[in-house]
Design a protein around this motif. Structure first.
Motif, PDB file in Angstrom:
ATOM      1  N   MET B 236       0.847  -1.198   0.000  1.00 56.39           N
ATOM      2  CA  MET B 236       0.000   0.000   0.000  1.00 56.39           C
ATOM      3  C   MET B 236       0.883   1.249   0.000  1.00 56.39           C
ATOM      4  O   MET B 236       0.573   2.239  -0.642  1.00 56.39           O
ATOM      5  N   GLU B 237       1.980   1.156   0.752  1.00 60.98           N
ATOM      6  CA  GLU B 237       2.878   2.310   0.797  1.00 60.98           C
ATOM      7  C   GLU B 237       3.620   2.473  -0.523  1.00 60.98           C
ATOM      8  O   GLU B 237       3.720   3.567  -1.061  1.00 60.98           O
ATOM      9  N   ARG B 238       4.103   1.361  -1.069  1.00 57.76           N
ATOM     10  CA  ARG B 238       4.878   1.471  -2.306  1.00 57.76           C
ATOM     11  C   ARG B 238       4.000   1.835  -3.504  1.00 57.76           C
ATOM     12  O   ARG B 238       4.397   2.638  -4.338  1.00 57.76           O
ATOM     13  N   LEU B 239       2.834   1.215  -3.593  1.00 53.68           N
ATOM     14  CA  LEU B 239       2.019   1.404  -4.798  1.00 53.68           C
ATOM     15  C   LEU B 239       1.093   2.608  -4.686  1.00 53.68           C
ATOM     16  O   LEU B 239       0.795   3.261  -5.676  1.00 53.68           O
ATOM     17  N   LEU B 240       0.577   2.889  -3.476  1.00 54.86           N
ATOM     18  CA  LEU B 240      -0.446   3.924  -3.341  1.00 54.86           C
ATOM     19  C   LEU B 240       0.015   5.120  -2.512  1.00 54.86           C
ATOM     20  O   LEU B 240      -0.759   6.049  -2.302  1.00 54.86           O
ATOM     21  N   ASN B 241       1.247   5.043  -1.974  1.00 53.84           N
ATOM     22  CA  ASN B 241       1.780   6.161  -1.191  1.00 53.84           C
ATOM     23  C   ASN B 241       1.008   6.362   0.116  1.00 53.84           C
ATOM     24  O   ASN B 241       0.780   7.489   0.540  1.00 53.84           O
ATOM     25  N   TRP B 242       0.590   5.295   0.742  1.00 60.09           N
ATOM     26  CA  TRP B 242      -0.041   5.400   2.068  1.00 60.09           C
ATOM     27  C   TRP B 242       1.055   5.232   3.114  1.00 60.09           C
ATOM     28  O   TRP B 242       1.690   4.181   3.184  1.00 60.09           O
ATOM     29  N   PRO B 243       1.259   6.220   4.003  1.00 58.08           N
ATOM     30  CA  PRO B 243       2.525   6.298   4.753  1.00 58.08           C
ATOM     31  C   PRO B 243       2.571   5.492   6.052  1.00 58.08           C
ATOM     32  O   PRO B 243       2.734   6.052   7.128  1.00 58.08           O
ATOM     33  N   PHE B 244       2.460   4.173   5.968  1.00 57.27           N
ATOM     34  CA  PHE B 244       2.483   3.393   7.208  1.00 57.27           C
ATOM     35  C   PHE B 244       3.847   3.410   7.882  1.00 57.27           C
ATOM     36  O   PHE B 244       3.952   3.361   9.093  1.00 57.27           O
ATOM     37  N   ALA B 247       8.059   8.030   8.637  1.00 59.34           N
ATOM     38  CA  ALA B 247       7.999   8.794   9.895  1.00 59.34           C
ATOM     39  C   ALA B 247       7.555  10.235   9.660  1.00 59.34           C
ATOM     40  O   ALA B 247       6.904  10.842  10.512  1.00 59.34           O
ATOM     41  N   ALA B 248       7.877  10.809   8.476  1.00 63.02           N
ATOM     42  CA  ALA B 248       7.517  12.207   8.214  1.00 63.02           C
ATOM     43  C   ALA B 248       6.003  12.408   8.203  1.00 63.02           C
ATOM     44  O   ALA B 248       5.512  13.500   8.457  1.00 63.02           O
ATOM     45  N   ARG B 249       5.261  11.344   7.897  1.00 67.54           N
ATOM     46  CA  ARG B 249       3.811  11.479   7.833  1.00 67.54           C
ATOM     47  C   ARG B 249       3.131  10.581   8.883  1.00 67.54           C
ATOM     48  O   ARG B 249       2.071  10.009   8.645  1.00 67.54           O
ATOM     49  N   GLY B 250       3.741  10.465  10.021  1.00 73.30           N
ATOM     50  CA  GLY B 250       3.083   9.757  11.124  1.00 73.30           C
ATOM     51  C   GLY B 250       3.231   8.247  11.091  1.00 73.30           C
ATOM     52  O   GLY B 250       2.668   7.560  11.932  1.00 73.30           O
ATOM     53  N   SER B 770      -0.514   8.468   8.698  1.00 75.83           N
ATOM     54  CA  SER B 770      -0.723   7.034   8.947  1.00 75.83           C
ATOM     55  C   SER B 770      -2.096   6.747   9.555  1.00 75.83           C
ATOM     56  O   SER B 770      -2.638   5.654   9.374  1.00 75.83           O
ATOM     57  N   TYR B 771      -2.694   7.735  10.269  1.00 73.47           N
ATOM     58  CA  TYR B 771      -3.993   7.457  10.886  1.00 73.47           C
ATOM     59  C   TYR B 771      -5.093   7.193   9.847  1.00 73.47           C
ATOM     60  O   TYR B 771      -5.715   6.130   9.868  1.00 73.47           O
ATOM     61  N   PRO B 772      -5.349   8.152   8.930  1.00 76.12           N
ATOM     62  CA  PRO B 772      -6.369   7.834   7.924  1.00 76.12           C
ATOM     63  C   PRO B 772      -6.026   6.576   7.128  1.00 76.12           C
ATOM     64  O   PRO B 772      -6.922   5.807   6.757  1.00 76.12           O
ATOM     65  N   ALA B 773      -4.714   6.363   6.882  1.00 75.83           N
ATOM     66  CA  ALA B 773      -4.325   5.191   6.094  1.00 75.83           C
ATOM     67  C   ALA B 773      -4.703   3.893   6.809  1.00 75.83           C
ATOM     68  O   ALA B 773      -5.261   2.970   6.198  1.00 75.83           O
ATOM     69  N   ILE B 774      -4.444   3.819   8.115  1.00 80.75           N
ATOM     70  CA  ILE B 774      -4.725   2.557   8.822  1.00 80.75           C
ATOM     71  C   ILE B 774      -6.235   2.362   8.962  1.00 80.75           C
ATOM     72  O   ILE B 774      -6.734   1.232   8.903  1.00 80.75           O
ATOM     73  N   VAL B 775      -6.993   3.474   9.102  1.00 77.28           N
ATOM     74  CA  VAL B 775      -8.451   3.346   9.147  1.00 77.28           C
ATOM     75  C   VAL B 775      -8.961   2.789   7.821  1.00 77.28           C
ATOM     76  O   VAL B 775      -9.767   1.852   7.792  1.00 77.28           O
ATOM     77  N   TRP B 776      -8.438   3.359   6.729  1.00 75.68           N
ATOM     78  CA  TRP B 776      -8.853   2.869   5.411  1.00 75.68           C
ATOM     79  C   TRP B 776      -8.536   1.386   5.244  1.00 75.68           C
ATOM     80  O   TRP B 776      -9.363   0.624   4.729  1.00 75.68           O
ATOM     81  N   VAL B 777      -7.343   0.988   5.671  1.00 80.87           N
ATOM     82  CA  VAL B 777      -6.974  -0.425   5.494  1.00 80.87           C
ATOM     83  C   VAL B 777      -7.923  -1.335   6.274  1.00 80.87           C
ATOM     84  O   VAL B 777      -8.382  -2.368   5.760  1.00 80.87           O
ATOM     85  N   LEU B 778      -8.245  -0.946   7.507  1.00 78.32           N
ATOM     86  CA  LEU B 778      -9.151  -1.782   8.308  1.00 78.32           C
ATOM     87  C   LEU B 778     -10.524  -1.876   7.633  1.00 78.32           C
ATOM     88  O   LEU B 778     -11.132  -2.953   7.574  1.00 78.32           O
TER      89      LEU B 778
END
Lengths: 126, 841
Positions: B236-244, B247-250, B770-778
């Motif tokens: 998700m991070e590599r393909l979609l740029n979701w910052p799990f 560190a710069a984006r949480g 990382s917060y919105p990203a982890i919510v989306w993943v769940l």
């Protein structure tokens, strides 16, 4: 009373699930330890001076393991077939599972003591 | 059929003809690859894993050649990075784990007196997935595109697309694909051990190999899924740029390390225990006595399995975690030495108490124990955090892990090869070549890895492509390189020995005079697995039960015939192995291979960002799976019961918790729930690392609690209707059951919509933090599961309408109910977490 309790204990079922009770308690205690430390250090803001919650959790875990071990110990001595208890009979199967549970309880008990020991020595979150 | 009927040679010959016809392998250049019999698939699997091992070994030789002298320029730094990454990844993912599964697929049915494992087509699917994924990952080095971030792929080096190329995607997606096949094999092996034992083989009579396999397969179920969860976040991070992990984006790179090592440390025991299991079979044979301390060995296996999940942070001692956390893991790492030691003492005691025959396999067993113990002792050293800080990322660790893996996996497997070769080919390998190879390997391994302890302590770091002469470790490195070539020579001798095998004479049956069931195999083997399924009364039936081999061969036990022309084996109860029913097994088919190719295409095409094509692959996979299920599972038999001999009649159909299919669903969902808990761990991990959680600001304020609660209610409705459908269907009220399933489908589909509304309506931006990203993943995880649930409900509805699922034959409905239980749990955890926890925090 003892006879009644003894009788009740040896009538309990012995399965693969009861076999893993002691190590599961170890795992739960381990997870509890990890979360307790992580939440105290990251969220509560420091190491508690008197880790009462932790002590209670550890004692509960030890009691559960000891309880499972004692029940299994009684079950592993149910009279039945002749030694070496390696036959394909109900009582030998039960004795085997119960004795394996005793051994796992011993290992888990030591495991919990190992896990809890650092809390006696460390006093901060560094 | 009475006992005496088997006295008639004509009857026996007729039975054998029928069995032979039923189990005949498919012939022809192409058709032969559709086979799914365990004795073929297992051999393909083993050979493939062996070839991958040789390939990864050659990579290691190139590395050692590069490191033979200081300032060498045989390979570039870039190539060297690819070499060590691929060497580690292939040895772990393409050799050690698959090899255990491969060997178990061959051995387990034999050990359990079963005709085959319960899901032969699943084994074939696992094999083709493994082959495809393995060639994809391994072949990448020829295109200079191999992964180069180390076998544990730490971010941010590997997640930043400007720092690492396609290799990281190949690793992530190619190996995820193989992880799927590993979990498939684990399901197969667990159900095999628990449900396919011969009558009378109670848990206390089970061969220890089966105990170990059971334990290891359960470990796979809990160890691999966190890595799959990590892979999901990583891609998700590599393909979609979701910052799990950014560190710069949480994000936090440590989250990856946690998820990787929750897999990675149990993995060490996943590859070690099956090899120890081989010893548990060999040692009684060569001591010619029962193994001492059977319950102690079970303790060791189960205890190690549990403790191994409390060790993962000892790979992270140098990351700056609080000392108290390190201490917990250090304590568990020391504790695991106890069960490991116990089993080694049990083996030594057995040898001591028996009359030892110093055969070639036993030489490998004892030699590898010596090497393993050295690795174990350095393991106890590095488990102590202050020592580890000194040795971390140096060659000391390289030495430690290779001692463990060579002593604990590779040499035992070579020993197993010499022991079991007669079982598979009917021929023995050469004792002379075997012993020569052993000593070459033994000296080679020690010469390679012992000096590494010192080069590590002198300060040589891991993963460097060269070193300066001033470090004073030239001679140590040269010794290691010479040792590596010696080790390679030993392996070459073994390969030579194997290559000569076709020209050797057949060995007698049971050449080692072993006592366990697998040695019933005949040198001129038939494909039916076992002539009749025996009644077991001892741990070593060939030694202890009178006329055992003769009775099996003459079909005097159970299921000696295949009257209806079907492949069958007996399913028994978990604890006491009482016969339950006769299961009809899958026959050769193209479907497993095609499903593997379709699923593989999803992963491989995603690597190259060909998303539409990979979507097409996903649709094809779904189609093949549905076809496979429709044609090959939960078939309504032509009659209710069949006799299996000795006056016993067994049903031909069961559903619910007696059936292997139900267990497979339950076990698969345990793995699924574990992967999910990896994602949930991510959510709460972010909570602990952020002072303010959830963070405030535009694009981060969500998902509210309204939509999550609606989605939760819909999931509960879907669950309730499915359970109600099961009950009404059971009572024969078929119309209502179908109506309930329709409502269930509607609830599942509406649940997808409602679940996505939460983050959508509040505008959560997953690229921001990382917060919105982890919510989306769940949310995506849970709604995707709701979608799969709807497909299952629809499938069952159609089965009911087509008359393939009835009140009496209701396996489909019972199995999807298990899925719905887990689905409901997933929904509760997800929606309570994302909807309610922000209010609490």
């Amino acid at each position: 009373m003892k006879r009644g309790l003894h009788g009740m204990v040896t009538r309990l079922k012995v399965t693969l699930w009861t076999l893993i009770v002691p190590p599961t308690v170890w795992a739960a205690h381990f997870l509890f330890s990890y979360l307790w430390a992580a939440i105290h250090c990251a969220k509560v803001g420091g190491f508690p001076r008197l880790p009462i919650l932790y002590a209670v959790g550890t004692i509960v875990a030890l009691l559960l393991i000891a309880g499972a071990g004692i029940i299994a110990h009684l079950q592993s001595r149910v009279p039945g077939d002749t030694p070496p208890h390696e036959e394909g009979t109900d009582s030998d199967r039960m004795r085997f599972l119960a004795f394996s549970t005793v051994l796992l309880a011993a290992l888990s008990f030591v495991g919990v003591l190992f896990t809890a020991a650092p809390v006696l020595f460390l006093t901060d979150c560094r | 059929m009475s006992l005496h009927a088997q006295d008639d040679p004509a009857l026996r010959a007729a039975q054998e003809d029928r069995l032979r016809a039923v189990w005949a392998p498919p012939q022809g250049l192409f058709l032969r690859w559709t086979d799914c019999n365990n004795n073929r698939v297992g051999v393909w699997y083993t050979l493939t894993a062996f070839c991958f091992m040789l390939f990864a070994g050659v990579l290691a030789l190139i590395m050692r050649t590069q490191l033979a002298v200081p300032e060498n320029d045989l390979v570039s730094a870039n190539t060297f990075n690819q070499l060590f990454t691929l060497h580690g990844s292939m040895m772990m993912f393409l050799f050690a784990v698959p090899m255990f599964e491969a060997v178990s697929i061959i051995l387990l049915p034999q050990l359990l007196g079963a005709r085959d494992l319960p899901f032969p087509r699943l084994s074939a699917f696992g094999y083709w997935s493994f082959l495809l994924g393995g060639v994809f990952v391994g072949g990448s080095i020829f295109f200079n595109a191999a992964p180069d971030g180390g076998w544990f792929m730490y971010p941010p080096l590997t997640t930043r697309t400007d720092l690492s190329g396609l290799g990281a995607d190949i690793w992530m997606l190619g190996l995820s694909f193989i992880e799927v096949s590993s979990v498939a094999a684990a399901v197969e092996l667990i159900v095999g051990v628990l449900k396919c034992r011969p009558p009378g083989m109670r848990l206390n009579l089970m061969p220890l190999y089966a105990w170990y396999i059971l334990v290891v397969a359960v470990m796979i179920l809990f160890a691999f899924p966190p890595l799959i969860a990590g892979d999901v976040l990583f891609e998700m991070e590599r393909l979609l740029n979701w910052p799990f992990f950014d560190a710069a984006r949480g994000g936090d790179p440590l989250l990856w390390q946690h998820l990787f090592w929750i897999f990675g440390h149990p993995e060490v025991y996943i590859v070690f225990l099956p090899s120890i299991a081989l010893f548990a079979m060999m040692i009684p044979t060569f001591a010619q006595r029962h193994l001492l301390g059977y319950p102690w060995i079970v303790l060791a296996a189960v205890g190690t399995a549990f403790l191994s999940f409390g060790l993962w942070v000892h790979h992270m001692f140098a990351t700056g975690l609080p000392k108290i956390s390190l201490a917990f893991f250090s304590a568990a790492s020391e504790a695991v030495a106890i069960p490991t030691g116990i089993q080694i003492f049990a083996f030594i005691a057995t040898l001591w108490a028996g009359k030892v025959k110093w055969s070639t396999p036993l030489l490998y067993a004892t030699g590898s124990l010596a090497i393993f113990v050295i690795g174990g002792l350095t393991g106890v050293m590095v488990a102590i955090a202050p020592f580890d800080w000194q040795a971390h990322d140096t060659y000391f660790v390289v030495a430690h892990l290779h001692y463990v893996l060579i002593g604990g996996t590779l040499l035992p497997l070579f020993g197993g090869l010499y022991y079991y070769w007669p079982l598979i080919t009917g021929k023995k390998l050469s004792d002379r070549l075997g012993r020569t190879a052993f000593w070459t390997l033994f000296v080679g391994a020690n010469l390679t890895f012992f000096p590494m302890h010192f080069s590590g302590l002198y300060g040589m770091p891991r993963r460097v492509f060269t070193y300066p002469s001033e470090l004073g470790i030239d001679y140590l490195n040269l010794a290691s390189t010479i040792g590596a070539y010696l080790f390679a020579a030993g392996t070459a001798i073994i390969c030579f020995d194997l290559a000569r095998s076709p020209w050797r004479q057949k060995a007698p049956r049971n050449p080692w005079n072993a006592g366990t069931l697998e040695w019933l195999a005949h040198p001129d083997d038939e494909d039916w697995g076992i002539r009749s399924v025996p009644l077991i009364e001892s741990r070593y039936p060939i030694w202890d039960q009178k006329d055992f081999v003769k009775k099996v061969d003459e079909g005097r036990f159970f299921l000696p015939d295949a009257e209806e022309g079907r492949r069958e084996t007996i399913v028994t109860t978990v604890l006491d192995a009482r016969p339950l029913y006769v299961v009809r097994l899958g026959t050769p088919s193209w479907v497993p291979m095609l499903t593997a190719i379709a699923l593989g295409s999803v992963f491989i095409l995603t690597t190259y960002h060909l998303y539409w094509w990979s979507l097409a692959g996903a649709v094809a996979t779904l189609g093949f799976v549905l076809y496979w299920l429709w044609t090959g599972t939960a078939e309504i038999p032509e009659k209710d019961c069949k006799p299996i001999g000795h006056g016993i009649e067994l049903p031909l159909y069961v559903s619910g918790s007696s059936a292997p299919g139900w267990w497979a669903m339950f076990i698969t969902m345990m793995a699924d729930a574990t992967a999910f808990s990896g994602l949930v761990f991510g959510y709460y991990f972010f909570w602990t690392v952020h002072p303010e959680f959830p963070p405030s600001g535009p694009g981060m304020d969500g998902p509210g609690s309204f939509w999550p609660m609606v989605a939760l209610a819909l999931a509960a409705l879907s669950w309730g209707t499915t359970v109600a459908a099961r009950e009404t269907n059971r009572r024969g009220i078929v119309g209502t059951a179908r109506l309930l399933l329709v409502i269930g489908i509607a609830a599942s589909l509406a649940g997808i919509w409602a679940g996505l509304q939460g983050p959508l309506t509040t505008g959560l931006d997953p690229e921001l933090h990382s917060y919105p990203a982890i919510v989306w993943v769940l949310v995506i995880w849970t709604t995707a599961h709701a979608g799969v649930g709807a497909i299952m409900q629809g499938y069952t509805l159609v089965r009911s309408i087509a008359g393939r699922m009835t009140p009496r034959y209701d396996a489909d409905l019972r199995n999807i109910t298990v899925y719905q239980h887990f689905m409901a749990l997933t929904a509760i955890v997800t929606y309570a977490t994302i909807g309610l926890f922000p209010g609490v925090a």
